[in-house]
Write a protein that holds these residues in place. Structure first.
Motif, PDB file in Angstrom:
ATOM      1  N   LEU A 175       0.831  -1.202   0.000  1.00 25.09           N
ATOM      2  CA  LEU A 175       0.000   0.000   0.000  1.00 25.09           C
ATOM      3  C   LEU A 175       0.864   1.250   0.000  1.00 25.09           C
ATOM      4  O   LEU A 175       0.659   2.174  -0.805  1.00 25.09           O
ATOM      5  CB  LEU A 175      -0.937  -0.011   1.209  1.00 25.09           C
ATOM      6  N   ASP A 176       1.835   1.323   0.916  1.00 26.13           N
ATOM      7  CA  ASP A 176       2.724   2.479   0.959  1.00 26.13           C
ATOM      8  C   ASP A 176       3.563   2.579  -0.312  1.00 26.13           C
ATOM      9  O   ASP A 176       3.804   3.670  -0.834  1.00 26.13           O
ATOM     10  CB  ASP A 176       3.649   2.390   2.178  1.00 26.13           C
ATOM     11  N   HIS A 177       4.008   1.424  -0.806  1.00 26.26           N
ATOM     12  CA  HIS A 177       4.857   1.422  -1.999  1.00 26.26           C
ATOM     13  C   HIS A 177       4.098   1.972  -3.203  1.00 26.26           C
ATOM     14  O   HIS A 177       4.590   2.850  -3.916  1.00 26.26           O
ATOM     15  CB  HIS A 177       5.343   0.003  -2.274  1.00 26.26           C
ATOM     16  N   LEU A 178       2.897   1.503  -3.408  1.00 26.07           N
ATOM     17  CA  LEU A 178       2.113   1.947  -4.567  1.00 26.07           C
ATOM     18  C   LEU A 178       1.693   3.404  -4.452  1.00 26.07           C
ATOM     19  O   LEU A 178       1.462   4.073  -5.469  1.00 26.07           O
ATOM     20  CB  LEU A 178       0.887   1.058  -4.733  1.00 26.07           C
ATOM     21  N   PHE A 219       1.600   6.861 -14.270  1.00 22.07           N
ATOM     22  CA  PHE A 219       2.855   6.107 -14.346  1.00 22.07           C
ATOM     23  C   PHE A 219       2.841   5.153 -15.531  1.00 22.07           C
ATOM     24  O   PHE A 219       1.827   4.548 -15.850  1.00 22.07           O
ATOM     25  CB  PHE A 219       3.045   5.316 -13.045  1.00 22.07           C
ATOM     26  N   ARG A 220       4.008   5.013 -16.172  1.00 27.30           N
ATOM     27  CA  ARG A 220       4.176   4.047 -17.255  1.00 27.30           C
ATOM     28  C   ARG A 220       5.486   3.289 -17.056  1.00 27.30           C
ATOM     29  O   ARG A 220       6.493   3.869 -16.667  1.00 27.30           O
ATOM     30  CB  ARG A 220       4.175   4.718 -18.623  1.00 27.30           C
ATOM     31  N   TYR A 221       5.436   1.997 -17.349  1.00 23.65           N
ATOM     32  CA  TYR A 221       6.638   1.159 -17.328  1.00 23.65           C
ATOM     33  C   TYR A 221       6.645   0.320 -18.600  1.00 23.65           C
ATOM     34  O   TYR A 221       5.774  -0.531 -18.805  1.00 23.65           O
ATOM     35  CB  TYR A 221       6.640   0.256 -16.093  1.00 23.65           C
ATOM     36  N   ARG A 222       7.601   0.607 -19.480  1.00 24.25           N
ATOM     37  CA  ARG A 222       7.648  -0.050 -20.782  1.00 24.25           C
ATOM     38  C   ARG A 222       6.284   0.087 -21.472  1.00 24.25           C
ATOM     39  O   ARG A 222       5.835   1.191 -21.697  1.00 24.25           O
ATOM     40  CB  ARG A 222       8.117  -1.491 -20.625  1.00 24.25           C
ATOM     41  N   GLU A 279      -1.744  -2.045 -15.054  1.00 20.18           N
ATOM     42  CA  GLU A 279      -1.060  -3.261 -15.509  1.00 20.18           C
ATOM     43  C   GLU A 279       0.219  -3.494 -14.724  1.00 20.18           C
ATOM     44  O   GLU A 279       0.538  -4.621 -14.333  1.00 20.18           O
ATOM     45  CB  GLU A 279      -0.767  -3.161 -17.003  1.00 20.18           C
ATOM     46  N   TRP A 280       0.956  -2.395 -14.508  1.00 21.40           N
ATOM     47  CA  TRP A 280       2.205  -2.516 -13.744  1.00 21.40           C
ATOM     48  C   TRP A 280       1.908  -2.899 -12.294  1.00 21.40           C
ATOM     49  O   TRP A 280       2.644  -3.688 -11.691  1.00 21.40           O
ATOM     50  CB  TRP A 280       2.955  -1.187 -13.796  1.00 21.40           C
ATOM     51  N   GLU A 281       0.836  -2.366 -11.715  1.00 22.36           N
ATOM     52  CA  GLU A 281       0.480  -2.673 -10.331  1.00 22.36           C
ATOM     53  C   GLU A 281       0.227  -4.175 -10.164  1.00 22.36           C
ATOM     54  O   GLU A 281       0.693  -4.792  -9.196  1.00 22.36           O
ATOM     55  CB  GLU A 281      -0.752  -1.876  -9.923  1.00 22.36           C
ATOM     56  N   ALA A 282      -0.499  -4.771 -11.096  1.00 20.00           N
ATOM     57  CA  ALA A 282      -0.744  -6.212 -11.033  1.00 20.00           C
ATOM     58  C   ALA A 282       0.565  -6.992 -11.128  1.00 20.00           C
ATOM     59  O   ALA A 282       0.770  -7.987 -10.412  1.00 20.00           O
ATOM     60  CB  ALA A 282      -1.697  -6.625 -12.156  1.00 20.00           C
ATOM     61  N   PHE A 283       1.459  -6.525 -11.985  1.00 22.06           N
ATOM     62  CA  PHE A 283       2.764  -7.160 -12.132  1.00 22.06           C
ATOM     63  C   PHE A 283       3.566  -7.062 -10.841  1.00 22.06           C
ATOM     64  O   PHE A 283       4.160  -8.044 -10.377  1.00 22.06           O
ATOM     65  CB  PHE A 283       3.506  -6.488 -13.298  1.00 22.06           C
ATOM     66  N   ARG A 284       3.565  -5.892 -10.219  1.00 23.48           N
ATOM     67  CA  ARG A 284       4.339  -5.694  -8.994  1.00 23.48           C
ATOM     68  C   ARG A 284       3.772  -6.505  -7.825  1.00 23.48           C
ATOM     69  O   ARG A 284       4.523  -7.012  -6.989  1.00 23.48           O
ATOM     70  CB  ARG A 284       4.371  -4.209  -8.613  1.00 23.48           C
ATOM     71  N   ILE A 292       6.423   8.803  -8.505  1.00 18.82           N
ATOM     72  CA  ILE A 292       7.199   8.247  -9.607  1.00 18.82           C
ATOM     73  C   ILE A 292       6.313   8.148 -10.851  1.00 18.82           C
ATOM     74  O   ILE A 292       5.199   7.612 -10.789  1.00 18.82           O
ATOM     75  CB  ILE A 292       7.746   6.851  -9.220  1.00 18.82           C
ATOM     76  N   VAL A 293       6.817   8.675 -11.982  1.00 16.55           N
ATOM     77  CA  VAL A 293       6.049   8.627 -13.228  1.00 16.55           C
ATOM     78  C   VAL A 293       6.562   7.560 -14.180  1.00 16.55           C
ATOM     79  O   VAL A 293       5.850   7.152 -15.100  1.00 16.55           O
ATOM     80  CB  VAL A 293       6.025  10.011 -13.934  1.00 16.55           C
ATOM     81  N   SER A 294       7.789   7.085 -13.965  1.00 19.73           N
ATOM     82  CA  SER A 294       8.341   6.012 -14.784  1.00 19.73           C
ATOM     83  C   SER A 294       9.581   5.471 -14.101  1.00 19.73           C
ATOM     84  O   SER A 294      10.143   6.124 -13.211  1.00 19.73           O
ATOM     85  CB  SER A 294       8.671   6.500 -16.204  1.00 19.73           C
ATOM     86  N   GLU A 295      10.027   4.287 -14.503  1.00 26.47           N
ATOM     87  CA  GLU A 295      11.241   3.712 -13.943  1.00 26.47           C
ATOM     88  C   GLU A 295      11.829   2.721 -14.940  1.00 26.47           C
ATOM     89  O   GLU A 295      11.137   2.208 -15.810  1.00 26.47           O
ATOM     90  CB  GLU A 295      10.971   3.032 -12.608  1.00 26.47           C
ATOM     91  N   ASP A 296      13.125   2.475 -14.793  1.00 29.29           N
ATOM     92  CA  ASP A 296      13.760   1.420 -15.564  1.00 29.29           C
ATOM     93  C   ASP A 296      14.981   0.928 -14.812  1.00 29.29           C
ATOM     94  O   ASP A 296      15.341   1.463 -13.751  1.00 29.29           O
ATOM     95  CB  ASP A 296      14.094   1.867 -16.992  1.00 29.29           C
TER      96      ASP A 296
END
Length: 320
Positions: A227-230, A237-240, A246-251, A313-317
């Protein structure tokens, strides 16, 4: 979240007061009259130099850091024929943003790779940037490539201030100096429409805000507090090729599949975007202690500072 936000702001104020009374983290400005280039916020472990391009001034500056930032050298340059930020291939614009050199070419290497006729246009050598970087490609959908810092034709060394297809052209002697002074994949290359300056006090406040945000990111990752992380990730936010949902489900799947003994962040760097206000790049080495041993990764988080001094955070890699 209201309690966390209130605690966040009160902690910033207290820490800022302590540091300002103590004289702050840096003891001198690169330019006492104007302050420090507002991009150069934190620089742990990523060399001691930064290259800053001011397109309006048509200049390339090298800043060196020991106890404080110091302007080491400054050169004239030529940039893209058209004003503005590069958006797509063939638009004759030089991009604004935070980049790195991925390789260096000397004149003999250029000749072997491109032939004598083409190579002579680049003079004594070239430094290849990573444009489009991850943020350009994923978040802003920019296209194009091949943005270099290079020399000039020895038979025609005088170039107007805006005369390239998007690259940055410098005198041949200066390119040779840069090759010796800058580290590929390490030295940041900050290309700005116009350089902005900030007093040390304001930069200290930003550093403190960021440290609190990234500490919360690390702590929540280590504790498995999804919860805190998200909450630190923006709605856009976008990742690839994934959006936030979609990224939240992946994480969540990643969180559920492993238990971390500890999370350590090393060599943290923070650089302000030269074009977009309140946008920042942080780069660091993430060391995860797992049951199978430590796992080290170079991470890049792109942060946006919203109203109320909230960082998201709006993006990461990851990767070099």
């Amino acid at each position: 979240m209201n309690f966390l936000a209130d605690h966040f702001l009160r902690t910033i104020t207290a820490l800022a007061t302590i540091l300002l009374l103590a004289g702050g983290m840096f003891t001198a400005d690169a330019n006492p009259q104007r302050g420090i280039p507002d991009n150069l916020l934190m620089f742990g472990g990523y060399g001691d130099a930064a290259l800053v391009v001011d397109k309006e001034e048509c200049s390339v500056s090298v800043y060196r850091k020991a106890d404080f930032w110091k302007l080491e050298s400054k050169y004239p340059c030529s940039s893209g024929k058209k004003n503005g930020d590069k958006q797509h291939a063939g638009d004759d614009r030089t991009p604004n943003g935070i980049y790195r050199f991925i390789r260096a070419w000397n004149d003999k290497q250029l000749q072997r790779q491109y032939g004598t006729t083409t190579a002579k246009l680049y003079g004594s050598g070239a430094l290849v940037t990573d444009y489009p970087n991850f943020l350009d490609f994923i978040y802003y959908r920019k296209t194009g490539n091949g943005i270099w810092l290079h020399g000039v034709d020895r038979n025609n060394p005088q170039r107007p201030p805006r005369d390239t297809d998007g690259c940055l052209a410098l005198p041949n002697d200066e390119i040779l100096k840069l090759v010796d002074r800058l580290e590929p994949l390490v030295t940041p290359v900050i290309i700005a429409r116009k350089m902005r300056w900030a007093p040390s006090v304001e930069m200290e406040k930003l550093r403190l805000e960021f440290r609190l945000a990234i500490d919360m990111w690390r702590d929540s990752l280590e504790k498995g507090d999804m919860l805190d992380h998200l909450s630190l990730y923006a709605d856009d936010f976008r990742y690839r090729d994934m959006d936030r949902s979609e990224w939240e489900a992946f994480r969540i799947n990643v969180f559920d599949s492993r238990t971390l003994q500890s999370v350590r962040l090393e060599d943290v760097m923070l650089v302000a975007d030269p074009e977009v206000p309140d946008l920042y790049l942080s780069r660091f080495t993430q060391v995860l202690a797992t049951a199978d041993g430590p796992v080290s990764t170079t991470k890049r988080l792109y942060w946006r500072r919203n109203e109320g001094r909230r960082w998201q955070i709006v993006s990461e890699d990851a990767g070099e």
